[in-house]
Design an enzyme around this catalytic site. Structure first.
Site, PDB file in Angstrom:
ATOM      1  N   SER A   8       0.702  -1.217  -0.230  1.00 56.99           N
ATOM      2  CA  SER A   8      -0.145  -0.064   0.184  1.00 56.99           C
ATOM      3  C   SER A   8       0.809   1.080   0.092  1.00 56.99           C
ATOM      4  O   SER A   8       1.652   1.566   0.949  1.00 56.99           O
ATOM      5  CB  SER A   8      -0.792   0.424   1.336  1.00 56.99           C
ATOM      6  OG  SER A   8      -1.603   1.481   1.126  1.00 56.99           O
ATOM      7  N   ASP A  34      -5.237   3.556  -1.461  1.00 59.30           N
ATOM      8  CA  ASP A  34      -5.993   3.861  -0.261  1.00 59.30           C
ATOM      9  C   ASP A  34      -6.265   4.910  -0.825  1.00 59.30           C
ATOM     10  O   ASP A  34      -5.575   6.025  -0.460  1.00 59.30           O
ATOM     11  CB  ASP A  34      -5.229   3.406   0.881  1.00 59.30           C
ATOM     12  CG  ASP A  34      -4.755   1.924   1.199  1.00 59.30           C
ATOM     13  OD1 ASP A  34      -5.910   0.697   1.321  1.00 59.30           O
ATOM     14  OD2 ASP A  34      -4.085   1.402   1.931  1.00 59.30           O
ATOM     15  N   MET A  36      -8.976   7.433   0.988  1.00 57.07           N
ATOM     16  CA  MET A  36     -10.004   7.848   1.847  1.00 57.07           C
ATOM     17  C   MET A  36     -10.465   9.244   1.740  1.00 57.07           C
ATOM     18  O   MET A  36     -10.423   9.919   1.510  1.00 57.07           O
ATOM     19  CB  MET A  36      -9.139   8.248   3.339  1.00 57.07           C
ATOM     20  CG  MET A  36      -8.941   6.500   3.445  1.00 57.07           C
ATOM     21  SD  MET A  36      -7.510   6.452   5.057  1.00 57.07           S
ATOM     22  CE  MET A  36      -6.332   5.156   4.620  1.00 57.07           C
ATOM     23  N   ASP A 178      -6.229  -6.453   4.633  1.00 56.61           N
ATOM     24  CA  ASP A 178      -5.525  -5.451   4.067  1.00 56.61           C
ATOM     25  C   ASP A 178      -5.339  -4.618   6.059  1.00 56.61           C
ATOM     26  O   ASP A 178      -6.637  -4.875   6.526  1.00 56.61           O
ATOM     27  CB  ASP A 178      -6.352  -4.539   4.058  1.00 56.61           C
ATOM     28  CG  ASP A 178      -5.840  -3.281   3.057  1.00 56.61           C
ATOM     29  OD1 ASP A 178      -4.520  -2.901   4.368  1.00 56.61           O
ATOM     30  OD2 ASP A 178      -6.271  -2.109   2.949  1.00 56.61           O
TER      31      ASP A 178
END
Length: 219
Positions: A8, A34, A36, A178
């Protein structure tokens, strides 16, 4: 053959991101991204301003993990940037009153592999009815939103139960996890049924990220 490793970039060095992407190109199987929004999860990471410059230099598949309230607004643009895999949270679909199966179909129609993610407090049985529509299920082994959290041990049982149900349905759906993964637990995760391991801190904070990635897929 062990699991595929998807580091990641949330844990990467953003001052030298190109260098880290080149390292992943040479060592990893997948680049995990990722995203968000500060609404579905209590943190903000990055969006297209980071994804766009990564796209032309990524030589391995890119996997966008959407931790956002309205994931459907991202699909078309992500596909246009060459994202290979895209997952969204079941919780997000519920909040937006959207049919998760329909969202999975939308992702597939754009040429991406479609994934459905759940946090540790969502019963794993909640995703069983979506297995037939998903290419992979992402079982969070920490709570979505921040890197560096400790692995939640109950994940092993959740993965094993999910894998058994996938087999029962005769599906080739993959299992991704994850959070909190490292060389210390990679073998146990693989044996529980994990096909793709996302790892952030374990890779990017190690002295030799390439060797760490290798250690997580070759036991």
């Amino acid at each position: 053959m062990g699991p595929k490793i998807a580091p990641s970039i949330l844990s990467a060095d953003f001052l030298h991101l190109e260098k880290d992407i080149e390292m992943l190109n040479a060592n990893a199987d997948i680049i995990h991204i990722d995203v968000m929004d500060g609404s579905l999860v209590p943190n903000i990471s990055f969006g297209f301003s980071i994804i766009e410059p990564i796209s032309p230099i990524a030589k391995i598949p890119m996997d966008a993990h959407l931790m956002v309230v309205h994931p459907e607004r991202w699909f078309e643009r992500l596909a246009g940037l060459g994202i290979d895999m895209c997952s969204f949270h079941l919780e997000a679909a519920r909040k937006a009153r959207l049919d998760a199966s329909e969202l999975l179909r939308q992702i597939k129609a754009l040429g991406m592999k479609a994934g459905l993610a759940i946090n540790p407090d969502i019963p794993v049985k909640s995703v069983y009815k979506y297995i037939k529509d998903a290419d992979f299920i992402l079982v969070m082994s920490v709570f979505a939103g921040f890197g560096g959290q400790k692995f939640i041990y109950e994940t092993y049982d959740r993965v094993a139960a999910l894998k058994e149900e996938i087999k029962r349905q005769g599906s080739d759906c993959l299992v991704q996890i994850d959070g909190g993964a490292s060389p210390a637990n990679a073998k146990n995760l693989y044996e529980a049924g994990v096909d793709i391991i996302v790892a952030g801190s374990a890779v990017f904070k190690s002295e030799d990220p390439g060797a760490t990635i290798d250690a997580m897929r070759k036991f």
